[in-house]
Each structure stands twice: as structure tokens, then as C-alpha cells.
Motif scaffolding. Structure first.
Motif, mmCIF file in Angstrom:
data_model
loop_
_atom_site.group_PDB
_atom_site.id
_atom_site.type_symbol
_atom_site.label_atom_id
_atom_site.label_comp_id
_atom_site.label_asym_id
_atom_site.label_seq_id
_atom_site.Cartn_x
_atom_site.Cartn_y
_atom_site.Cartn_z
ATOM 1 N N LEU A 178 -38.164 -58.103 -2.612
ATOM 2 C CA LEU A 178 -36.807 -57.595 -3.324
ATOM 3 C C LEU A 178 -37.022 -56.915 -4.477
ATOM 4 O O LEU A 178 -36.551 -55.745 -4.941
ATOM 5 C CB LEU A 178 -35.879 -58.839 -3.457
ATOM 6 N N TYR A 179 -38.204 -57.524 -5.128
ATOM 7 C CA TYR A 179 -38.579 -56.976 -6.629
ATOM 8 C C TYR A 179 -39.198 -55.490 -6.211
ATOM 9 O O TYR A 179 -38.902 -54.578 -6.983
ATOM 10 C CB TYR A 179 -39.435 -57.739 -7.342
ATOM 11 N N VAL A 180 -39.979 -55.402 -5.304
ATOM 12 C CA VAL A 180 -40.558 -54.164 -4.691
ATOM 13 C C VAL A 180 -39.439 -52.991 -4.621
ATOM 14 O O VAL A 180 -39.488 -51.929 -5.034
ATOM 15 C CB VAL A 180 -41.289 -54.329 -3.649
ATOM 16 N N LEU A 181 -38.426 -53.609 -3.809
ATOM 17 C CA LEU A 181 -37.296 -52.494 -3.636
ATOM 18 C C LEU A 181 -36.552 -52.285 -4.898
ATOM 19 O O LEU A 181 -36.159 -51.079 -5.070
ATOM 20 C CB LEU A 181 -36.156 -53.442 -2.610
ATOM 21 N N VAL A 182 -36.192 -53.079 -5.761
ATOM 22 C CA VAL A 182 -35.575 -52.663 -6.879
ATOM 23 C C VAL A 182 -36.517 -51.896 -7.639
ATOM 24 O O VAL A 182 -36.081 -50.759 -8.491
ATOM 25 C CB VAL A 182 -35.313 -53.947 -7.612
ATOM 26 N N ALA A 183 -37.694 -52.071 -7.653
ATOM 27 C CA ALA A 183 -38.443 -51.229 -8.520
ATOM 28 C C ALA A 183 -38.781 -49.694 -8.011
ATOM 29 O O ALA A 183 -38.523 -48.802 -8.715
ATOM 30 C CB ALA A 183 -39.878 -51.688 -8.836
ATOM 31 N N ILE A 219 -36.154 -48.414 -6.178
ATOM 32 C CA ILE A 219 -34.938 -47.692 -6.452
ATOM 33 C C ILE A 219 -35.025 -47.209 -8.144
ATOM 34 O O ILE A 219 -34.562 -45.990 -8.233
ATOM 35 C CB ILE A 219 -33.979 -48.414 -6.325
ATOM 36 N N GLY A 220 -35.513 -48.259 -9.028
ATOM 37 C CA GLY A 220 -35.460 -47.843 -10.201
ATOM 38 C C GLY A 220 -36.427 -46.370 -10.454
ATOM 39 O O GLY A 220 -36.122 -45.857 -11.749
ATOM 40 N N MET A 221 -37.321 -46.278 -9.867
ATOM 41 C CA MET A 221 -38.391 -45.135 -10.014
ATOM 42 C C MET A 221 -37.556 -43.789 -9.657
ATOM 43 O O MET A 221 -37.841 -42.838 -10.400
ATOM 44 C CB MET A 221 -39.326 -45.268 -9.058
ATOM 45 N N HIS A 222 -36.561 -43.958 -9.027
ATOM 46 C CA HIS A 222 -35.663 -42.656 -8.733
ATOM 47 C C HIS A 222 -34.557 -42.455 -9.802
ATOM 48 O O HIS A 222 -33.901 -41.659 -9.844
ATOM 49 C CB HIS A 222 -35.215 -42.646 -7.275
ATOM 50 N N MET A 223 -34.521 -43.526 -10.745
ATOM 51 C CA MET A 223 -33.339 -43.449 -11.588
ATOM 52 C C MET A 223 -33.603 -42.604 -12.864
ATOM 53 O O MET A 223 -34.655 -42.510 -13.442
ATOM 54 C CB MET A 223 -32.908 -44.950 -11.962
ATOM 55 N N ASP A 224 -32.511 -41.702 -13.225
ATOM 56 C CA ASP A 224 -32.798 -41.103 -14.656
ATOM 57 C C ASP A 224 -31.929 -41.724 -15.694
ATOM 58 O O ASP A 224 -31.005 -41.740 -15.598
ATOM 59 C CB ASP A 224 -32.265 -39.739 -14.142
ATOM 60 N N VAL A 225 -32.779 -42.320 -16.528
ATOM 61 C CA VAL A 225 -32.130 -43.280 -17.695
ATOM 62 C C VAL A 225 -31.428 -42.355 -18.599
ATOM 63 O O VAL A 225 -30.526 -42.738 -19.004
ATOM 64 C CB VAL A 225 -33.251 -44.084 -18.382
#
Length: 202
Positions: A95-100, A102-108
Motif C-alpha cells: 500500500l505504501y508503494v502504491l501511495v508513493a 501515485i505521489g510521484m505523478h503529483m504536481d505539488v
């Protein structure tokens, strides 16, 4: 005490076979979800393209829904015994890998373009807190259930057991169970919530 006794009687050190079986189930369900999504999406696009407005032409949507549904169905079979060898702990890692991922594709920096989203989050959490307090008072639930239930809803399996263990170490599995239940219901509830927000969006 019953929970602690059950955990003590069933928990055991995982063997290589157990870990392989856990991974086989996990990747098997994931592969099945991808396969069915690849079949369902083209069919909907061809037969009912108007359903695109409900995200039913999204492969990711079907992957999540199918994986969640199959997981819930498997919980009623002998596969649930894999919990005794730490299936949920290994699942939390993924789950942590999945969240990470997804987060890598996020534009803060996109947050600055939509500051009103912070207000939405504040309102959302205020409604959550108010509802939890109201229901807890209505059914006269102990503080434990309110605290763990709230944390399971917000933080999931990563933090709910910690809150439960703060009351008593033997209650940590309760936090895990509530969090897993939240994952299951959250998949369908989030979709319905998304449809509602879609209707009220300007």
C-alpha cells in the motif's frame, strides 16, 4: 482478552511457502483485475459510451473495484488464514508503494492554483469529526471505538492499530480490522461521493 487469545493461538512465523502464497494471491488478483478491466472498458466504450461521465470507461476504476470486490470475497474463504502469517503487514508495505507511486505523478505546485481545495478539506474533516461525535453520543459508544474508527477512516491500516494499541496492546488487531473494513467500504463510497461532487461542481 478474546482478541489477544485468538491472535496468540493463530499467529505463527511465516515460512517461504506462506510468503510465496501471499504474493501469488496478491499478484493473481491484481492480474485478474487488469485482465477484466481490459475487457470491460472497451465493451463499455463501444456499447455505452455515455457512461464515460461516470468514469466507467476508466481502466483504473475497474481495477480498483474488481480487486476490492475479489478481496472481500476471498475473506470468506480459507485464504483469510494467511492473516496468521502477516498478510496484512505485507499488504501495508505494498500500500505504501502504491501511495508513493501515485505521489510521484503529483504536481505539488498545482495546490497554489486551487487554494479553495484546502477549504474543502477543512469542511470535509469538520463533517467527519462532527458525525463521529454525534454517532458516538447517540449510541453511547466508548471513546475507544470513536478514536479507532475515526483513525481507521482517515489514516487507514497504517495508523489505526497504533491508536488501538494506545488503549491496550491486544486491541491492535481491532484497528487493523476497522481499517480494512474502511478500505472496502471506502472504494465504493468514494465513487458515490465523486459522482455527487461531479453533480455540484460548477
Amino acid at each position: 482478552q478474546k482478541i489477544e487469545q485468538y491472535h496468540a493461538e493463530n499467529a505463527r512465523i511465516p515460512q517461504v511457502t506462506d510468503l510465496i502464497l501471499i504474493l501469488a494471491v496478491a499478484f493473481g488478483v491484481t492480474g485478474l483485475s487488469h485482465l477484466l478491466a481490459d475487457l470491460i472498458v472497451p465493451w463499455i466504450e463501444r456499447e455505452a459510451p455515455h457512461l464515460e461521465m461516470y468514469s466507467l470507461t476508466s481502466s483504473f476504476f475497474w481495477i480498483v473495484v474488481i480487486a476490492t470486490t475479489v478481496g472481500l470475497l476471498l475473506s470468506g474463504t480459507k485464504v483469510r488464514k494467511l492473516e496468521a502469517v502477516g498478510a496484512s503487514k505485507l499488504g501495508t508495505v505494498f500500500l505504501y508503494v502504491l501511495v508513493a507511486t501515485i505521489g510521484m505523478h503529483m504536481d505539488v505546485t498545482a495546490i497554489l492554483d486551487y487554494p479553495e481545495m484546502f477549504l474543502v478539506g477543512i469542511v470535509w474533516m469538520a463533517c467527519h469529526a462532527g458525525l463521529m461525535l454525534f454517532v458516538a453520543r447517540l449510541i453511547r459508544a466508548p471513546l475507544f471505538y470513536m478514536a479507532v474508527g475515526s483513525q481507521a477512516n482517515v489514516g487507514g491500516a497504517a495508523s489505526a492499530p497504533v491508536v488501538a494499541a494506545a488503549f491496550h496492546p491486544s486491541l491492535a488487531p481491532v484497528g487493523v480490522l476497522l481499517a480494512v473494513l474502511g478500505y472496502g467500504l471506502g472504494t465504493y463510497g468514494a465513487y458515490i461521493c465523486g459522482l455527487i461532487l461531479q453533480q455540484v461542481a460548477p
